[in-house]
Design an enzyme around this catalytic site. Structure first.
Site, PDB file in Angstrom:
ATOM      1  N   GLU A 185       1.087   0.371  -1.974  1.00  0.00           N
ATOM      2  CA  GLU A 185       2.247  -0.133  -1.245  1.00  0.00           C
ATOM      3  C   GLU A 185       1.971  -0.189   0.264  1.00  0.00           C
ATOM      4  O   GLU A 185       2.347  -1.160   0.942  1.00  0.00           O
ATOM      5  CB  GLU A 185       3.467   0.754  -1.506  1.00  0.00           C
ATOM      6  CG  GLU A 185       3.975   0.730  -2.939  1.00  0.00           C
ATOM      7  CD  GLU A 185       3.199   1.653  -3.864  1.00  0.00           C
ATOM      8  OE1 GLU A 185       3.518   1.702  -5.060  1.00  0.00           O
ATOM      9  OE2 GLU A 185       2.266   2.348  -3.392  1.00  0.00           O
ATOM     10  N   PRO A 233     -10.233   4.412 -13.927  1.00  0.00           N
ATOM     11  CA  PRO A 233      -8.859   4.619 -14.400  1.00  0.00           C
ATOM     12  C   PRO A 233      -7.865   4.676 -13.248  1.00  0.00           C
ATOM     13  O   PRO A 233      -8.205   5.091 -12.136  1.00  0.00           O
ATOM     14  CB  PRO A 233      -8.931   5.960 -15.134  1.00  0.00           C
ATOM     15  CG  PRO A 233     -10.089   6.666 -14.510  1.00  0.00           C
ATOM     16  CD  PRO A 233     -11.075   5.599 -14.141  1.00  0.00           C
ATOM     17  N   ARG A 234      -6.647   4.282 -13.537  1.00  0.00           N
ATOM     18  CA  ARG A 234      -5.595   4.347 -12.528  1.00  0.00           C
ATOM     19  C   ARG A 234      -5.376   5.777 -12.061  1.00  0.00           C
ATOM     20  O   ARG A 234      -5.121   6.028 -10.884  1.00  0.00           O
ATOM     21  CB  ARG A 234      -4.293   3.775 -13.119  1.00  0.00           C
ATOM     22  CG  ARG A 234      -3.102   3.790 -12.182  1.00  0.00           C
ATOM     23  CD  ARG A 234      -3.293   2.833 -11.036  1.00  0.00           C
ATOM     24  NE  ARG A 234      -2.074   2.659 -10.259  1.00  0.00           N
ATOM     25  CZ  ARG A 234      -1.990   1.903  -9.173  1.00  0.00           C
ATOM     26  NH1 ARG A 234      -3.057   1.245  -8.757  1.00  0.00           N
ATOM     27  NH2 ARG A 234      -0.863   1.784  -8.520  1.00  0.00           N
ATOM     28  N   MET A 238     -10.779   8.295  -5.897  1.00  0.00           N
ATOM     29  CA  MET A 238      -9.756   7.444  -5.302  1.00  0.00           C
ATOM     30  C   MET A 238     -10.331   6.706  -4.095  1.00  0.00           C
ATOM     31  O   MET A 238     -11.251   7.178  -3.442  1.00  0.00           O
ATOM     32  CB  MET A 238      -8.559   8.293  -4.853  1.00  0.00           C
ATOM     33  CG  MET A 238      -7.823   8.998  -5.981  1.00  0.00           C
ATOM     34  SD  MET A 238      -6.882   7.879  -7.014  1.00  0.00           S
ATOM     35  CE  MET A 238      -5.571   7.401  -5.887  1.00  0.00           C
ATOM     36  N   GLY A 239      -9.759   5.529  -3.807  1.00  0.00           N
ATOM     37  CA  GLY A 239     -10.077   4.826  -2.571  1.00  0.00           C
ATOM     38  C   GLY A 239     -11.387   4.071  -2.566  1.00  0.00           C
ATOM     39  O   GLY A 239     -11.858   3.684  -1.490  1.00  0.00           O
ATOM     40  N   GLU A 240     -11.999   3.840  -3.728  1.00  0.00           N
ATOM     41  CA  GLU A 240     -13.293   3.150  -3.767  1.00  0.00           C
ATOM     42  C   GLU A 240     -13.242   1.829  -4.524  1.00  0.00           C
ATOM     43  O   GLU A 240     -14.286   1.271  -4.859  1.00  0.00           O
ATOM     44  CB  GLU A 240     -14.360   4.054  -4.389  1.00  0.00           C
ATOM     45  CG  GLU A 240     -14.667   5.292  -3.567  1.00  0.00           C
ATOM     46  CD  GLU A 240     -15.930   5.994  -4.027  1.00  0.00           C
ATOM     47  OE1 GLU A 240     -16.923   5.967  -3.285  1.00  0.00           O
ATOM     48  OE2 GLU A 240     -15.929   6.553  -5.150  1.00  0.00           O
ATOM     49  N   PRO A 274      -4.244  -9.022  -8.672  1.00  0.00           N
ATOM     50  CA  PRO A 274      -5.446  -9.855  -8.796  1.00  0.00           C
ATOM     51  C   PRO A 274      -6.058 -10.167  -7.436  1.00  0.00           C
ATOM     52  O   PRO A 274      -7.145 -10.751  -7.379  1.00  0.00           O
ATOM     53  CB  PRO A 274      -4.900 -11.137  -9.437  1.00  0.00           C
ATOM     54  CG  PRO A 274      -3.511 -11.254  -8.883  1.00  0.00           C
ATOM     55  CD  PRO A 274      -3.006  -9.827  -8.740  1.00  0.00           C
ATOM     56  N   GLU A 333      -7.317  -8.289  -4.957  1.00  0.00           N
ATOM     57  CA  GLU A 333      -8.530  -7.597  -4.551  1.00  0.00           C
ATOM     58  C   GLU A 333      -9.772  -8.137  -5.264  1.00  0.00           C
ATOM     59  O   GLU A 333     -10.767  -8.446  -4.599  1.00  0.00           O
ATOM     60  CB  GLU A 333      -8.378  -6.093  -4.756  1.00  0.00           C
ATOM     61  CG  GLU A 333      -9.413  -5.293  -4.001  1.00  0.00           C
ATOM     62  CD  GLU A 333      -9.049  -3.822  -3.876  1.00  0.00           C
ATOM     63  OE1 GLU A 333      -9.876  -3.056  -3.366  1.00  0.00           O
ATOM     64  OE2 GLU A 333      -7.937  -3.440  -4.285  1.00  0.00           O
TER      65      GLU A 333
END
Length: 438
Positions: free
Chosen positions: A67, A274-275, A315-317, A342, A344
């Protein structure tokens, strides 16, 4: 703006506040574990310091990284067009706070969001004196909206998202839904379905702006160049597929499809991101059950011929994984989670695959599918066939189509300036009747 005349809160709002009161002991234990961060959650931390203490302030809130990243173009346009304003940005996660802090934007402070108790919100408001609140996507906390309305501060919702399931839940609480929609002075939904569902819950038509998907305007994050160079030899791009932000129920068909591809091409590789990285042990077991071996990113391991799967449990990659993969399957779409962005993978030049559940980006996926820029799949068999057909030239062709389609979408759609215009109008408009009381 002076506070509005107060009257008794509604029964629906009192019920919500009773639920929060019952949850307080559990939150207190959590705060004890959080230590210094607890002050932010209680609306205490965050002195203005050198951040122009006399500057008018706008409060912007987004749940976490996704967000907040989508809100960055709006934040930047607001800073350019309103040099008299500063922003306090709040979020629910430490990773979100670190993301915003890393932007190093002028006149922007970032804090963990105060819990949705009236007293924490009043402490936060007393410290920052926000003239308006901008909410990103679906962060509709009742006390937050109603406290801003009580103080006569306008609420703007940008990129608003409301699924059919969430709308049905709000529909079972019509009194509370009316008060929340009444507190919203302007709303721009990210898709037509969300716009219509907010209208059905009672949001007046004159407070509904054009559909704007903020994620379409967000800059694509750049991958770490050193890690990209290090991993590229292990993950040949034309033979690597990314399963991005997968949810429970999606890894099994993804792994079945990839196993078929790996049998046909032992040079094939899978990045499984994974999320929720906390699911890594569960997913590792699924990988083994599929007859595959894997490397684990959090352990610093790298994939190879004997370990064709990289379990990306960090995270963040995501920008790094997109840059390494010629094909990306977008998760949250084989199960009813609404699908993830979609934008990214398109920006990263990766061919796009997705399942049928894409309500969060329905209009965008429809345009991509019509242009032949994305491939819809329904399960392991479809996914395996798509992976077999997507050689290097076909990946490049579809990725180029996706980039052209999204560029055309941006060119024809209203953007962040429309939201800044709306905020300007709200900041100069007279106070409205408080919808949360009475």
């Amino acid at each position: 703006m002076p506070p509005l005349v107060r009257s008794a809160p509604s029964v629906a709002l009192l019920g919500y506040r009773l639920v929060l009161t019952l949850a307080a002991p559990g939150l207190a234990l959590r705060l004890l574990r959080e230590g210094a961060r607890a002050r932010e959650r209680l609306g205490l931390a965050g002195p203005r310091g050198a951040l122009e203490p006399r500057a008018p302030t706008v409060w912007l809130h987004g749940a976490s990284n996704g967000e907040l990243a989508s809100a960055r173009p709006l934040i930047e346009r607001l800073l350019v067009r309103r040099p008299d304003l500063m922003l306090v940005v709040t979020c629910n996660t430490l990773t979100g706070r670190a993301l915003v802090a890393g932007w190093n934007l002028p006149r922007v402070a970032v804090r963990l969001a105060p819990y949705d108790y009236v007293w924490t919100l009043r402490r936060f408001a007393a410290r920052w004196q926000p003239r308006a609140l901008i909410l990103i996507e679906s962060e509709l906390w009742p006390n937050r909206l109603c406290e801003m309305a009580r103080q006569g501060r306008p609420v703007l919702v940008a990129g608003a998202r409301l699924s059919a399931r969430s709308a049905a839940r709000w529909g079972r609480l019509p009194g509370l839904a009316r008060r929340l929609t009444g507190a919203i002075r302007f709303l721009s939904a990210q898709d037509a379905g969300s716009r219509d569902r907010f209208a059905a819950l009672g949001l007046p038509g004159n407070r509904i702006g054009p559909v704007i998907d903020l994620k379409a305007f967000a800059p694509a994050p750049a991958p770490d160049p050193d890690e990209l160079a290090r991993l590229a030899p292990c993950l040949p791009r034309e033979r690597t597929v990314l399963a991005a932000s997968t949810h429970e129920g999606e890894e099994v068909p993804v792994l079945a499809a990839f196993a078929a591809r790996y049998r046909a091409d032992p040079g094939a590789r899978l990045i499984l991101a994974p999320r929720h990285p906390r699911r890594a042990p569960e997913i590792a077991a699924l990988i083994a059950r599929a007859g595959l071996d894997h490397a684990t990113r959090s352990k610093g391991e790298t994939p190879g011929p004997a370990r064709p799967v990289l379990l990306a449990d960090t995270m963040g990659e995501m920008a790094l994984w997109v840059a390494l993969a010629g094909t990306s399957f977008v998760g949250g779409s084989l199960v009813p989670k609404g699908g993830h962005t979609p934008f990214e993978p398109a920006a990263g030049g990766s061919a796009i695959l997705h399942g049928p559940h894409v309500a969060n980006f329905a209009d965008t996926y429809a345009k991509l599918d019509r242009a032949g820029a994305a491939i819809p799949v329904t399960g392991a068999e479809d996914l395996a066939a798509a992976l077999a057909a997507l050689d290097g030239p076909e990946q490049s062709r579809r990725a180029a189509l996706a980039q052209r389609t999204i560029a055309a979408l941006r060119a024809e759609a209203p953007g962040p300036d429309t939201l800044v215009d709306a905020l300007d109008r709200l900041l100069t408009a007279p106070d409205a009747k408080d919808p949360c009381n009475g």
